[in-house]
Design a protein around this motif. Structure first.
Motif, PDB file in Angstrom:
ATOM      1  N   ALA A   1       0.804  -1.220   0.000  1.00 29.74           N
ATOM      2  CA  ALA A   1       0.000   0.000   0.000  1.00 29.74           C
ATOM      3  C   ALA A   1       0.839   1.273   0.000  1.00 29.74           C
ATOM      4  N   ASP A   2       2.145   1.116   0.115  1.00 38.22           N
ATOM      5  CA  ASP A   2       3.055   2.258   0.252  1.00 38.22           C
ATOM      6  C   ASP A   2       3.615   2.642  -1.127  1.00 38.22           C
ATOM      7  N   SER A   3       3.270   3.822  -1.596  1.00 36.72           N
ATOM      8  CA  SER A   3       3.716   4.260  -2.924  1.00 36.72           C
ATOM      9  C   SER A   3       5.232   4.417  -3.006  1.00 36.72           C
ATOM     10  N   ALA A   4       5.889   4.551  -1.857  1.00 38.31           N
ATOM     11  CA  ALA A   4       7.339   4.715  -1.850  1.00 38.31           C
ATOM     12  C   ALA A   4       8.075   3.379  -1.943  1.00 38.31           C
ATOM     13  N   TYR A   5       7.356   2.277  -1.740  1.00 34.91           N
ATOM     14  CA  TYR A   5       8.002   0.962  -1.766  1.00 34.91           C
ATOM     15  C   TYR A   5       8.030   0.430  -3.197  1.00 34.91           C
ATOM     16  N   LEU A   6       9.215   0.330  -3.766  1.00 34.74           N
ATOM     17  CA  LEU A   6       9.449  -0.267  -5.074  1.00 34.74           C
ATOM     18  C   LEU A   6       8.330   0.037  -6.071  1.00 34.74           C
ATOM     19  N   PRO A   7       8.219   1.297  -6.483  1.00 33.26           N
ATOM     20  CA  PRO A   7       7.136   1.675  -7.398  1.00 33.26           C
ATOM     21  C   PRO A   7       7.151   0.909  -8.711  1.00 33.26           C
ATOM     22  N   GLU A   8       8.291   0.323  -9.071  1.00 31.26           N
ATOM     23  CA  GLU A   8       8.365  -0.447 -10.320  1.00 31.26           C
ATOM     24  C   GLU A   8       7.532  -1.738 -10.246  1.00 31.26           C
ATOM     25  N   LEU A   9       7.071  -2.102  -9.044  1.00 25.55           N
ATOM     26  CA  LEU A   9       6.250  -3.306  -8.901  1.00 25.55           C
ATOM     27  C   LEU A   9       4.778  -3.051  -9.187  1.00 25.55           C
ATOM     28  N   GLY A  10       4.425  -1.813  -9.453  1.00 26.01           N
ATOM     29  CA  GLY A  10       3.030  -1.518  -9.774  1.00 26.01           C
ATOM     30  C   GLY A  10       2.425  -0.488  -8.844  1.00 26.01           C
ATOM     31  N   GLU A  11       1.211  -0.080  -9.171  1.00 29.93           N
ATOM     32  CA  GLU A  11       0.515   0.904  -8.359  1.00 29.93           C
ATOM     33  C   GLU A  11       0.196   0.333  -6.988  1.00 29.93           C
ATOM     34  N   PRO A  12       0.274   1.151  -5.941  1.00 31.35           N
ATOM     35  CA  PRO A  12      -0.005   0.652  -4.587  1.00 31.35           C
ATOM     36  C   PRO A  12      -1.410   0.069  -4.468  1.00 31.35           C
ATOM     37  N   TRP A  13      -1.560  -0.876  -3.560  1.00 27.61           N
ATOM     38  CA  TRP A  13      -2.869  -1.470  -3.307  1.00 27.61           C
ATOM     39  C   TRP A  13      -3.009  -1.783  -1.825  1.00 27.61           C
ATOM     40  N   ASP A  14      -4.070  -1.269  -1.223  1.00 27.98           N
ATOM     41  CA  ASP A  14      -4.360  -1.489   0.189  1.00 27.98           C
ATOM     42  C   ASP A  14      -5.467  -2.535   0.290  1.00 27.98           C
ATOM     43  N   VAL A  15      -5.148  -3.721   0.774  1.00 26.51           N
ATOM     44  CA  VAL A  15      -6.108  -4.821   0.846  1.00 26.51           C
ATOM     45  C   VAL A  15      -7.164  -4.514   1.911  1.00 26.51           C
ATOM     46  N   PRO A  16      -8.449  -4.481   1.544  1.00 37.22           N
ATOM     47  CA  PRO A  16      -9.484  -4.125   2.520  1.00 37.22           C
ATOM     48  C   PRO A  16      -9.706  -5.165   3.622  1.00 37.22           C
ATOM     49  N   LYS A  17      -9.712  -6.458   3.259  1.00 36.06           N
ATOM     50  CA  LYS A  17     -10.012  -7.485   4.255  1.00 36.06           C
ATOM     51  C   LYS A  17      -9.030  -8.646   4.141  1.00 36.06           C
TER      52      LYS A  17
END
Length: 274
Positions: A155-171
């Motif tokens: 979910a962190d945009s600063a973590y290895l952005p080359e791996l794709g857009e951030p995603w925060d898993v809801p559940k």
């Protein structure tokens, strides 16, 4: 998205859930962390695989492909690629200390591999084992750790952005067994399950997958190297009982949705999501 340690774990623990949601048209993805190279080979006609971890791993990769076809339209990933992380063996075995095994894998490497899949799949629900790995298997514990340690970086945009857009898993759910399950296993003379169960009132979701029991059995039967449902032992009897397709979950991340019954159990893992 489900995260399991070895081929066959997905069918044994969550096969009815996968079949239900695939049947409903949901996108269902599976991450398998190892090829199960150190599994026991139960079929005598596959004896040539015993003591040959690489050959067994390759064979089990074929088995899981067949199993997933039985369960429905499942998108499958090998964590880090096929064979990247190897089976650690049962708890207490010397193989637990192998530098190549999943339980000893570099945590940064595992997190990177898991984040890449989370960002690609963008799941609303993730399922894996609890912190004990369900029954203490090192690879199951490592699978739990792999998921839980990847959630924040994904979910962190600063973590290895080359791996794709951030995603925060809801559940996020952990698989579990209800304490009431002990009545059946103790009646069958099997002991040792209690540490791996939780009180029924603590369970969050119960998915009644008995309509998909046949598909779960069909998936398990593809694992000829690992499973014999015709030998009449306790596992076979348990699996053949339709109640084996009722699967239980504990919510550990996200908001609980509406439920029913005396314990307010959810009957849909997407409950409460927009």
């Amino acid at each position: 998205m489900l995260v399991h340690a070895h081929p066959d774990d997905e069918s044994t623990g969550t096969g009815a859930t996968m079949a239900r949601y695939a049947n409903d048209g949901a996108t269902v993805s599976l991450v398998t962390c190892t090829s199960g190279e150190l599994g026991e080979v139960v079929a005598d006609d596959l004896a040539h695989l015993r003591g040959n971890p690489d050959a067994l791993g390759e064979y089990r990769r074929g088995e899981i492909a067949e199993a997933l076809r039985e369960l429905g339209d499942i998108r499958h990933h090998w964590l880090g690629g096929p064979g990247r992380f190897r089976d650690s063996g049962m708890a207490g075995e010397d193989s637990n200390d192998s530098a190549e095994c999943f339980a000893k894998a570099d945590r940064d490497d595992v997190t990177r591999a898991m984040v890449e899949i989370l960002r690609a799949e963008r799941p609303h629900v993730v399922i894996t084992y609890d912190e004990t790995g369900g029954y203490g298997h090192p690879d199951h514990i490592a699978a739990n750790r792999a998921v839980m340690q990847a959630l924040e970086p994904a979910a962190d945009s600063a973590y290895l952005p080359e791996l794709g857009e951030p995603w925060d898993v809801p559940k996020v759910y952990w698989t579990t067994l209800p304490r009431s399950f002990l009545k059946d296993v103790e009646a069958a003379g099997v002991e040792g399950f209690e540490p791996f169960t939780v009180p029924d009132e603590d369970i969050t979701a119960v998915l009644d997958g008995r309509d998909h029991h046949g598909r779960k059995l069909a998936a398990l039967r593809t694992y000829r190297s690992q499973v014999n449902l015709d030998d009449g032992d306790f596992f076979a009897k348990m699996v053949l009982d339709p109640r084996f397709a009722v699967e239980h979950y504990l919510l550990v991340r996200g908001e609980r949705g509406p439920g029913s019954g005396p314990y307010n159990w959810e009957n849909d893992l997407f409950a409460g999501l927009d």
